[in-house]
Every structure is written in C-alpha cells, then in structure tokens.
Design a protein around this motif. Structure first.
Motif, PDB file in Angstrom:
ATOM      1  N   GLN A  24       0.809  -1.225   0.000  1.00 61.78           N
ATOM      2  CA  GLN A  24       0.000   0.000   0.000  1.00 61.78           C
ATOM      3  C   GLN A  24       0.843   1.277   0.000  1.00 61.78           C
ATOM      4  O   GLN A  24       0.299   2.377  -0.134  1.00 61.78           O
ATOM      5  N   LYS A  27       0.658   4.154  -2.732  1.00 61.36           N
ATOM      6  CA  LYS A  27      -0.582   4.913  -2.916  1.00 61.36           C
ATOM      7  C   LYS A  27      -0.641   6.163  -2.039  1.00 61.36           C
ATOM      8  O   LYS A  27      -1.558   6.970  -2.176  1.00 61.36           O
ATOM      9  N   ASN A  28       0.332   6.310  -1.139  1.00 56.34           N
ATOM     10  CA  ASN A  28       0.297   7.438  -0.206  1.00 56.34           C
ATOM     11  C   ASN A  28       1.074   8.626  -0.778  1.00 56.34           C
ATOM     12  O   ASN A  28       2.299   8.691  -0.677  1.00 56.34           O
ATOM     13  N   GLY A  37      -6.725   7.578   3.633  1.00 56.51           N
ATOM     14  CA  GLY A  37      -6.936   6.824   2.395  1.00 56.51           C
ATOM     15  C   GLY A  37      -7.662   7.617   1.337  1.00 56.51           C
ATOM     16  O   GLY A  37      -8.388   7.046   0.509  1.00 56.51           O
ATOM     17  N   MET A  41     -12.331   4.552   0.787  1.00 59.07           N
ATOM     18  CA  MET A  41     -12.406   3.147   1.155  1.00 59.07           C
ATOM     19  C   MET A  41     -13.859   2.657   1.109  1.00 59.07           C
ATOM     20  O   MET A  41     -14.788   3.387   1.462  1.00 59.07           O
ATOM     21  N   ARG A 186      -4.347   2.771   4.614  1.00 59.79           N
ATOM     22  CA  ARG A 186      -4.748   1.727   3.658  1.00 59.79           C
ATOM     23  C   ARG A 186      -4.200   0.362   4.087  1.00 59.79           C
ATOM     24  O   ARG A 186      -4.895  -0.655   3.998  1.00 59.79           O
ATOM     25  N   TRP A 190      -6.738  -2.824   4.975  1.00 56.73           N
ATOM     26  CA  TRP A 190      -6.725  -4.064   4.197  1.00 56.73           C
ATOM     27  C   TRP A 190      -6.137  -5.229   4.986  1.00 56.73           C
ATOM     28  O   TRP A 190      -6.579  -6.373   4.828  1.00 56.73           O
ATOM     29  N   THR A 282     -12.470   7.235   6.639  1.00 56.59           N
ATOM     30  CA  THR A 282     -11.909   6.818   5.354  1.00 56.59           C
ATOM     31  C   THR A 282     -12.996   6.433   4.358  1.00 56.59           C
ATOM     32  O   THR A 282     -12.704   6.241   3.176  1.00 56.59           O
TER      33      THR A 282
END
Length: 530
Positions: A24, A27-28, A37, A41, A186, A190, A282
C-alpha cells in the motif's frame, strides 16, 4: 509436542499480512492519503476494520475467560449499549467531522474553542491510548507461554514468563509498526480485513470442535449455564434506594451497565477516539461511514457471544474431563486447550487468530497516534510550502516513536502480569480508558450540542475535574481511605466514563465561550458545506 505445522501456518499468516501492508505504500501521495486513504475506502472494508479494532487479543481471551468463570453471557449484554451509542455517534459526531473535513478529530475542538483545548484533548488521547494499547499486547503472548510450558514439561517461572511475554510484545509491535508506518491507513484497513477473516475462521473451527469434544453436546452445555444469561438487575441484599444505586454503580456486568454505562463507553471509543473514528472517516461519505459504524455494532453481539460460548464450552469440557495440569488462572484455560487438545495446523490457525486480533487493534492505534501527534503538534510548525513527502515522513517517524512507547508499556505490563497472575484482563484494559475518555467525551458533547458554552482555558479545568472525580470514586491508590472513608465506594469500570462525562459537561457549561470566538467560529462554519 510437534509444532511444525502450526509454525508454518503462523509464518504464512505473517507473510500475507506484511506483503499486503507493504504493497500500500505507493498509494500514499499526501497526508490525507496516508491518514484517511483519500476518503475512498469501501464501506465493507471500513466495517471489517472497525471490527478488527474492537476484537483485540484481550477480547479473544478475555471473553472466553468470563464465559468460563461465570458460565453465562452477562458480558455480552454490553452490546446493547454499543448499538445505541453507534446510532448516536452516526447522527451526532460523524456528520460534524465530515463537514469540518478533519484529519485529527481534535482539530474540531481547536475550531470550536481554541488551541489549548485541542492540544490538551490530543495529549489526553495519546497518553490514554498508549497505556491502553500497551496493556493489551501481553495478552497475545499467553499462548506462547503455555506452548513453552508444554514443550519443556515444567511450570514456567515468573521471570521466564516475563521474558516470553516481553519477546512477543516486541515482535508483534515491530512487525505491525513496519507495515503501518510504510502503508498508512490503507495498510491498516486491508490487513484488518484479512485479520477478521482469520478471526472468523478460528471461531468457525473452535466452536464445532469443542462442541464435538463435550459428551452430550448441547444438552451437557445447557446444564452448566447459569442465570442470569443476559440480564442482571443488581438487586441489593438490603432494601433502600441508596443501596440499590450503590449496588448498580459498583457492579460490572448488569443490565444497567449494559444500557447506560456501555453506551457512554462506546460513545467515547467510537465518537471521540481518533483510534476508531479515523477509520470511519476513510469511507467515501458520511452515510457509508454511519452505515459501517452501526452495522459493526450489530455484528459485535454474535461475535462476542461466540467468544463467550467458547468459555462455556470449555467449562463443560473440563467438567467432563478434569485435567490436573489445567492452569489456575481462568484466562489461560483457552490457550491451554488450544495447545493441548487441538490438532496440528488448526492449533496454528487459532494462534494466528490471536495474533491477528492483537495486530489489528495495534496497527490502527499506531496510525491514529501518529496522525494526532503530527497533525496537532508537528505539521503546523512546518513551512507552508513543505513538500508532501516531508509531511508523510513526519507521520512515518511518529509511528515508529509510538511503537517504541507502546513496547515500553507492554513490557512493563508483561512484568506485572507475570508476577500478578490473578489480575483480570477486561477490567484492566477497559479501566484505563475509563479514567480519561469521559473527560474527552464531555468536551466534545459541549462543543457539538452548544454554541455559546465552554471556553478554551476553562475546558482544561472541566476535563481535569472529570478525571479527578473518576480517580476518587475508583479509589485509586486508596484515595478514599486517605480522606477517612471507612467503606470505600469503588465505581465499577463500566461507569467511569459516564461519571467523567457528566462532571466534565457540568463544569464546562459554567463558562461562556467568548463572543469573539463565537463570531470566528460562526464565520468559519458558515462557509462549510452542509
């Protein structure tokens, strides 16, 4: 005893969790992406994450402990208040947080009252959460201690038990800190989703297996269940309204604690606690957030009931098959059964379930602590043109800082529990939150429900009064004895947050928000979207 298959299952679990968490990181690209996030989400992922935060290792072993020791579902009745509270939170707090677009919840208090209230509330959350999280962690190591005892064939000395506890605390925290610091919220959500799957799989195997092992099945189990199954009205031994009130407020598992005390506990943990609310924020919008929040409360009852059922089944099993080697501490009975009676592989799955609950609650705590610390104290001091990469770096290093602090608390708790094995799990964990979260909830209620009450400086006095009232009525360190009270009135842990909330609100309402702050707040909120 051969643990090869169990170790393989546990290593596979750790491998999957670490891989998903680390994936993850790419993606940040902003602080909001790392902490929230980017608010994209799915509601079902948020739901799983909320459940993962609630079902800690303390619940995994503490709820069976209550079922084993009480042979009833008195603890499960707390779910009544949790559902009520989530409905209140969904309509009272979540819309406000979405409207103000907060990352740290305590930004809202800064807007409503000023910087002193914001920072004091943030510090209160951080100190409380570090202590509460640290005390939970050692629980996941209980099963390791029992495995060691079976491997050596001898009782584990307190000092050896401490080192095993401490080693597990350090390992679990470091592994969780790695994927949390790299992947952000994230990674938390997950991995929580996977961890809930492992948890459900562990339950799905354990209950039928235990039921199969109990002679007579449900008939035998029904014979060991004691009343009250759910409802204890805390009737006093002697008549009188004061005796009844005293009995209610000093009893832990009653219907009154379930309806009132549990409502205030959950309003604090799900309404003003950065730990849980951050994952709610989120979701794509406040409706999905509210839906996931309320549904998590509905799902909570069967999950907790299942854990308690395990304790009842264990009691029925050991009544039928007495075991002289069974641990004296009731909290160790479930881990003992796992290690001794479960087949290889399945033993590893259930152990992974315990680790999953510990890591699920720890990961979000680390992310929430880093977010509050960075957003409320560090990031405002950076230059306005500081790159997002620098801001995200602050969040990551803050995660590492809090991992170290939690390890210190966890190791200290491990030492205490190794040398004081009679201490109960649930009151220990929930009791810590009870001292301060009532004060936090009280200030948020004043902020949301009024526009002219409460002031920046005097809110700190109000919160301190709430804390001191709980401290006194809980008779911490014998304070009631010190002032000459012969028969201490010790408030049960479910009522601490309720008391702290009422005292804080009562004091805060005595002070008026300065007109200049009222005008500033009104002008700011007028420009916010509805």
């Amino acid at each position: 005893m051969n643990f090869a298959w169990d170790i393989l299952v546990i290593l596979l679990y750790f491998g999957v969790i670490m891989t998903i968490g680390l994936m993850q990181s790419r993606k940040n690209k902003s602080v909001e992406g790392y902490a929230l996030g980017d608010r994209e989400m799915a509601w079902w992922a948020v739901l799983a994450s909320i459940i993962a935060a609630e079902i800690s290792a303390a619940t995994f072993l503490g709820a069976p402990e209550t079922g084993f020791s009480k042979q009833n579902w008195s603890y499960a009745q707390f779910a009544i208040g949790t559902v009520i509270a989530r409905i209140i939170v969904s309509f009272l707090f979540i819309p406000v947080f979405y409207r103000h677009n907060v990352v740290s919840l305590y930004e809202f208090l800064g807007t409503r009252f000023g910087p002193m209230t914001r920072k004091f509330a943030s510090i209160t959350f951080m100190v409380t959460r570090v202590l509460a999280m640290g005390t939970r962690l050692y629980v996941s190591a209980i099963i390791i201690v029992l495995a060691y005892a079976m491997w050596t064939g001898a009782p584990v000395a307190p000092d050896t038990k401490f080192w095993l506890y401490a080693g597990a605390v350090v390992l679990v925290t470091l592994l969780t800190a790695v994927y949390t610091s790299v992947g952000g919220i994230r990674a938390v959500i997950w991995t929580d989703f996977i961890q809930v799957g492992v948890l459900v799989a562990a339950l799905a195997f354990t209950i039928p297996y235990l039921l199969y092992k109990v002679p007579g099945g449900w008939t035998t189990v029904g014979e060991v269940i004691k009343s009250p199954v759910f409802f204890d009205f805390a009737q006093p031994d002697s008549p009188g309204i004061w005796e009844w009130i005293k009995n209610v407020l000093t009893s832990e598992y009653t219907i009154w604690a379930a309806i009132i005390g549990s409502t205030f506990v959950t309003m604090s943990t799900h309404g003003i606690d950065q730990d849980t609310v951050q994952r709610m924020l989120t979701a794509k919008n406040r409706r999905q957030s509210a839906f996931a929040t309320i549904l998590s409360g509905i799902v909570d009852l069967p999950l907790v009931s299942a854990f308690i059922l395990i304790g009842v089944l264990l009691y029925a099993y050991y009544q039928a098959f007495p075991d002289p080697g069974m641990p004296a501490e009731s909290r160790e009975v479930f881990p003992y059964f796992i290690m001794k009676e479960m087949p290889a592989g399945m033993r590893g799955l259930v152990t992974a379930g315990i680790m999953a609950t510990a890591m699920g609650s720890l990961s979000t705590a680390l992310n929430a602590l880093a977010t509050s610390f960075s957003r409320d104290f560090i990031l405002p001091r950076l230059p306005a043109d500081a790159p997002e990469s620098q801001r995200i770096s602050v969040l990551r290093w803050s995660t590492v800082l809090f991992a170290i602090l939690i390890i210190l608390v966890g190791v200290a708790t491990a030492y205490y529990m190794a040398h004081h094995p009679k201490a109960a799990i649930i009151p220990l964990v929930l009791g810590i939150l009870g001292f301060t979260f009532g004060s936090l909830l009280g200030i948020f209620l004043v902020a949301v429900l009024t526009k002219t009450r409460g002031s920046d400086k005097m809110n700190i006095v109000a919160m301190s009064c709430g804390f001191l009232a709980v401290l006194f009525l809980s008779n911490v360190l014998g304070v009631q004895n010190a002032v000459g009270i012969d028969k201490p009135f010790v408030l049960a842990f479910p009522w601490r947050i309720t008391l702290g909330t009422f005292v804080t609100v009562a004091v805060a309402l005595c002070f008026r928000t300065p007109q200049s702050k009222q005008d500033t707040t009104a002008a700011y909120t007028a420009n916010l979207p509805n």
